[in-house]
Design a protein around this motif. Structure first.
Motif, PDB file in Angstrom:
ATOM      1  N   GLY A 133      -8.481   1.070   0.831  1.00  0.00           N
ATOM      2  CA  GLY A 133      -8.331  -0.015  -0.459  1.00  0.00           C
ATOM      3  C   GLY A 133      -9.845  -0.498  -0.825  1.00  0.00           C
ATOM      4  O   GLY A 133     -10.616  -0.428  -0.105  1.00  0.00           O
ATOM      5  N   PRO A 134      -9.582  -1.387  -1.821  1.00  0.00           N
ATOM      6  CA  PRO A 134     -10.844  -2.182  -2.139  1.00  0.00           C
ATOM      7  C   PRO A 134     -11.313  -3.210  -1.350  1.00  0.00           C
ATOM      8  O   PRO A 134     -12.709  -3.726  -1.251  1.00  0.00           O
ATOM      9  CB  PRO A 134     -10.423  -2.967  -3.620  1.00  0.00           C
ATOM     10  N   ASP A 135     -10.615  -3.817  -0.361  1.00  0.00           N
ATOM     11  CA  ASP A 135     -10.993  -4.672   0.842  1.00  0.00           C
ATOM     12  C   ASP A 135     -12.206  -3.970   1.565  1.00  0.00           C
ATOM     13  O   ASP A 135     -12.167  -2.874   1.994  1.00  0.00           O
ATOM     14  CB  ASP A 135      -9.951  -4.992   1.691  1.00  0.00           C
ATOM     15  N   PRO A 136     -13.262  -4.650   1.774  1.00  0.00           N
ATOM     16  CA  PRO A 136     -14.598  -4.481   2.423  1.00  0.00           C
ATOM     17  C   PRO A 136     -14.348  -3.804   4.098  1.00  0.00           C
ATOM     18  O   PRO A 136     -14.906  -3.102   4.486  1.00  0.00           O
ATOM     19  CB  PRO A 136     -15.477  -5.610   2.321  1.00  0.00           C
ATOM     20  N   ALA A 137     -13.081  -4.572   4.534  1.00  0.00           N
ATOM     21  CA  ALA A 137     -12.772  -4.229   5.764  1.00  0.00           C
ATOM     22  C   ALA A 137     -11.821  -3.030   5.925  1.00  0.00           C
ATOM     23  O   ALA A 137     -11.848  -2.380   7.012  1.00  0.00           O
ATOM     24  CB  ALA A 137     -11.949  -5.290   6.350  1.00  0.00           C
ATOM     25  N   SER A 138     -11.680  -2.162   4.572  1.00  0.00           N
ATOM     26  CA  SER A 138     -11.040  -0.889   4.610  1.00  0.00           C
ATOM     27  C   SER A 138     -11.875   0.054   4.336  1.00  0.00           C
ATOM     28  O   SER A 138     -12.915  -0.048   3.641  1.00  0.00           O
ATOM     29  CB  SER A 138      -9.768  -1.096   3.686  1.00  0.00           C
ATOM     30  N   ALA A 139     -11.220   1.376   4.563  1.00  0.00           N
ATOM     31  CA  ALA A 139     -12.194   2.521   4.250  1.00  0.00           C
ATOM     32  C   ALA A 139     -11.689   2.691   2.615  1.00  0.00           C
ATOM     33  O   ALA A 139     -10.510   2.349   2.223  1.00  0.00           O
ATOM     34  CB  ALA A 139     -11.755   3.815   4.876  1.00  0.00           C
ATOM     35  N   SER A 140     -12.358   3.518   1.909  1.00  0.00           N
ATOM     36  CA  SER A 140     -12.111   3.825   0.493  1.00  0.00           C
ATOM     37  C   SER A 140     -12.931   4.956  -0.158  1.00  0.00           C
ATOM     38  O   SER A 140     -13.783   5.534   0.537  1.00  0.00           O
ATOM     39  CB  SER A 140     -12.800   2.503  -0.448  1.00  0.00           C
ATOM     40  N   ALA A 141     -12.379   5.467  -1.233  1.00  0.00           N
ATOM     41  CA  ALA A 141     -12.947   6.646  -1.835  1.00  0.00           C
ATOM     42  C   ALA A 141     -12.547   6.744  -3.229  1.00  0.00           C
ATOM     43  O   ALA A 141     -11.447   5.950  -3.671  1.00  0.00           O
ATOM     44  CB  ALA A 141     -12.404   8.027  -1.089  1.00  0.00           C
ATOM     45  N   GLY A 142     -13.189   7.469  -4.104  1.00  0.00           N
ATOM     46  CA  GLY A 142     -12.984   7.608  -5.420  1.00  0.00           C
ATOM     47  C   GLY A 142     -11.937   8.765  -5.626  1.00  0.00           C
ATOM     48  O   GLY A 142     -11.512   9.411  -4.939  1.00  0.00           O
ATOM     49  N   LEU A 143     -11.903   8.959  -7.049  1.00  0.00           N
ATOM     50  CA  LEU A 143     -10.813   9.964  -7.366  1.00  0.00           C
ATOM     51  C   LEU A 143     -11.121  11.439  -6.925  1.00  0.00           C
ATOM     52  O   LEU A 143     -12.630  11.738  -7.093  1.00  0.00           O
ATOM     53  CB  LEU A 143     -10.906   9.946  -9.001  1.00  0.00           C
ATOM     54  N   ASN A 144     -10.386  12.138  -6.116  1.00  0.00           N
ATOM     55  CA  ASN A 144     -10.648  13.321  -5.775  1.00  0.00           C
ATOM     56  C   ASN A 144     -11.606  13.457  -4.557  1.00  0.00           C
ATOM     57  O   ASN A 144     -11.971  14.646  -4.289  1.00  0.00           O
ATOM     58  CB  ASN A 144     -11.012  14.506  -6.950  1.00  0.00           C
TER      59      ASN A 144
ATOM     60  N   ALA B  87     -13.611   0.035   9.859  1.00  0.00           N
ATOM     61  CA  ALA B  87     -14.112   0.702   8.556  1.00  0.00           C
ATOM     62  C   ALA B  87     -15.353   1.537   8.870  1.00  0.00           C
ATOM     63  O   ALA B  87     -15.929   2.229   8.014  1.00  0.00           O
ATOM     64  CB  ALA B  87     -14.232  -0.265   7.416  1.00  0.00           C
ATOM     65  N   ILE B  88     -16.324   0.897   9.808  1.00  0.00           N
ATOM     66  CA  ILE B  88     -17.503   1.488   9.954  1.00  0.00           C
ATOM     67  C   ILE B  88     -17.582   2.666  10.537  1.00  0.00           C
ATOM     68  O   ILE B  88     -18.595   3.542  10.392  1.00  0.00           O
ATOM     69  CB  ILE B  88     -18.559   0.535  10.935  1.00  0.00           C
ATOM     70  N   ASP B  89     -16.375   3.315  10.852  1.00  0.00           N
ATOM     71  CA  ASP B  89     -16.275   4.738  11.399  1.00  0.00           C
ATOM     72  C   ASP B  89     -16.388   5.666  10.339  1.00  0.00           C
ATOM     73  O   ASP B  89     -16.473   6.863  10.317  1.00  0.00           O
ATOM     74  CB  ASP B  89     -15.224   4.842  12.462  1.00  0.00           C
ATOM     75  N   PHE B  90     -15.939   5.172   9.061  1.00  0.00           N
ATOM     76  CA  PHE B  90     -15.501   5.943   7.955  1.00  0.00           C
ATOM     77  C   PHE B  90     -16.536   6.023   6.850  1.00  0.00           C
ATOM     78  O   PHE B  90     -17.052   4.751   6.659  1.00  0.00           O
ATOM     79  CB  PHE B  90     -14.085   5.568   7.365  1.00  0.00           C
ATOM     80  N   SER B  91     -16.816   7.231   6.104  1.00  0.00           N
ATOM     81  CA  SER B  91     -17.507   7.094   4.755  1.00  0.00           C
ATOM     82  C   SER B  91     -16.825   7.842   3.916  1.00  0.00           C
ATOM     83  O   SER B  91     -15.913   8.734   4.187  1.00  0.00           O
ATOM     84  CB  SER B  91     -19.021   7.572   5.236  1.00  0.00           C
TER      85      SER B  91
END
Length: 568
Positions: free
Chosen positions: A388-399, A417-421
């Motif tokens: 989600g939008p929380d900086p401590a969470s992972a996130s991604a855009g549409l598709n 979260a640092i493990d993800f991009s």
């Protein structure tokens, strides 16, 4: 006749030492015979004086630490003293067991209330020197106690003392010496007393007895060991008792299956199932059914997905699949609520060794923010992700998806979260290897020619040395479309372009895979949902780089220059 106080004290001391030695020896022989540890007191209740209340007797317990997982806080070879508590808090060091003979002493990293604040808590633990959490969560009932005292390195002596030769050296030999010296002094006093009594009763020739036993002070010149020497066997016996009555920390942290070793500074790769990639926002037809979750098996053995469950951020929990579904080590499973997720209108077919699972039940893949927890057969949390939008969470855009930067990597906890991009585009069912040598560098789907047009794929050697690519293959979602001929060497910084592949690259979307001669995946790219324009190529901004762009002027078999716009 009165016996001197010295003789009385000596006899009492001697009997105490003998009793203690034989008690320790009996304990040693009994425990060694039956091979069990002393039991933990289970709610032994005794009344408090002058009241009608009762209290639990919770005696401290001692354990010997045999690993370095808690260094520097607790050194290997230390003895830790633990005490049972009603409440345990984050940051405290505890000893716990999960039903095995091994007792693990680690620090509480997380205290959760999965069923609400009024429910019993569960704890996630980890060694200070370990990279990851221990396997699953633990309850208060599994906790032996909180560490209240640490005795550095004393465990080495205790461990030695519990061995037969250690018991002999630290208990029997010192006790024998002390007993011998005490007996020698005792016999000397007895003989001296008898001599005085003899002179009292009988006159010697030509002399009158000038002694009177009354008031006589007897002083023995016993130059043997001092009384304090009795501490030696007592201390040795105490060590034996500690070594026998306590469990040992083999500290085999089957941590999340996760067997991380202290001092290993390589990326912490979980040796269990993990959530590796998630796409939660899509514009495919019926979007709420086209999101997906990728699971990766980090074990070195095949697991049955029927034994695993998934829980969403709202607490809904479902069995991943209700039939036997094996997942081989190092392989992927894709979980979605619709099999149509993997058609050409969404994210395309998967590699043949990828397990597809259609989720049922009430599991909710929220489109803005949410969470997923992966549960083992005991419903212990093995892995979890938050997005989600929380900086401590992972996130991604549409598709787009969010994916672990290193396959299976977990840094410092169940989720970080640092493990993800963000993965642009997503690459469901496979992972880009680390330390690539030869990569897919540029491709064109439709060159603008008649009909379906022509396509081509360019490879690039980024290693700094030559690479033998003989037998390497290029594949799409339907199979192999090119095999590199024998005796083909790609020089450092050189290109290898495959032309005229019979229009194998789909004009409505496809995936391109590069495998070496041993069928190991070297690179891959998907352009489903992100179809390039006719006549334009898609390539890396710079040869061998990570970012991709559109090139309205393709640069096949040449340096990638003048990108037009970012892709996707």
């Amino acid at each position: 006749m009165k016996i001197s106080k010295f003789i009385q004290n000596t006899l009492i001391g001697f009997l105490c030492i003998v009793f203690f030695i034989f008690s320790a020896l009996a304990t040693y022989l009994l425990l060694d015979l039956f091979k069990f540890n002393l039991p933990i007191l289970q709610r032994n209740q005794y009344p408090i004086l002058n009241t009608f209340e009762y209290r639990d007797i919770k005696l401290p317990k001692a354990f010997i630490v045999q690993s370095g997982s808690m260094e520097p806080a607790i050194k290997t070879g230390s003895i830790v003293i633990t005490k049972k508590e009603e409440i345990y808090n984050q940051g405290e060091i505890i000893s716990y067991t999960k039903g095995s003979k091994n007792i693990i002493t680690h620090r509480i990293q997380v205290k959760n209330y999965p069923d609400g604040i009024n429910s019993d808590p569960v704890y996630l633990t980890a060694g200070d020197a370990n990279e990851d959490f221990d396997s699953g969560s633990i309850t208060s009932e599994q906790i032996v106690g909180k560490v209240v005292l640490t005795l550095p390195y004393l465990g080495y002596v205790a461990d030695f003392a519990k061995q037969p030769y250690g018991f002999l050296l630290l208990v029997i030999v010192p006790a024998t010496i002390v007993i011998y010296e005490e007996l020698k002094g005792l016999l000397k006093e007895i003989f001296k007393t008898l001599s005085i009594m003899k002179r009292k009763l009988f006159r010697r020739k030509g002399r009158t007895l000038k002694y009177d036993l009354k008031g006589t002070t007897l002083k023995a010149k016993n130059n043997g060991l001092p009384k304090a020497s009795a501490i030696v066997p007592i201390f040795g016996a105490a060590l034996v008792f500690t070594g026998l009555a306590s469990s040992f920390f083999s500290d085999i942290e089957i941590s999340i299956g996760n067997l991380f070793q202290a001092g290993d500074w390589s990326p912490p790769i979980a040796q269990t199932l993990v959530i590796n990639e998630v796409l939660y926002k899509t514009n495919c037809t019926v979007p709420q059914n086209k999101q997906w979750i990728e699971i990766w098996n980090g074990f070195d053995f095949t697991v049955n997905l029927q034994d695993w469950s998934l829980r969403d951020g709202e607490g809904n929990t479902i069995q991943i699949i209700n039939s036997v579904t094996p997942l081989a080590p190092g392989k992927f499973a894709l979980l979605s609520k619709s099999s149509a997720t993997w058609n050409d209108q969404c994210y395309g077919p998967l590699l043949s060794d990828v397990v597809q699972v259609q989720l049922g039940g009430t599991i909710n893949i929220a489109t803005e923010s949410g969470a997923f927890k992966l549960l083992d057969s005991n419903l212990d949390i093995v892995d979890e992700v938050f997005y989600g939008p929380d900086p401590a969470s992972a996130s991604a855009g549409l598709n787009f998806s969010f994916e672990r930067e290193v396959l299976g990597q977990k840094t410092g906890g169940v989720f970080n979260a640092i493990d993800f991009s963000e993965r642009k585009p997503s690459i469901a069912g496979f992972a880009i290897p680390q330390n690539q040598d030869v990569v897919i560098n540029e491709f064109i789907v439709h060159d603008g020619g008649t009909g379906l047009g022509n396509d081509w794929v360019e490879l690039y050697n980024k290693t700094g040395s030559s690479v033998d690519i003989s037998g390497w293959t290029l594949r799409d979602t339907t199979g192999i479309f090119h095999t590199v001929p024998a005796s083909t060497t790609l020089l450092n910084g050189d290109w290898y372009t495959v032309y005229n592949s019979s229009n194998r690259l789909g004009n409505s979307g496809d995936k391109i895979y590069l495998f070496d001669s041993g069928s190991n995946l070297k690179d891959g790219i998907s352009y489903f949902q992100f179809l390039p324009s006719v006549g334009s190529s898609v390539g890396r901004n710079t040869d061998g780089g990570n970012a991709w762009s559109v090139f309205t002027v393709p640069t096949d078999d040449n340096t990638n220059i003048n990108p037009t716009s970012p892709w996707p």
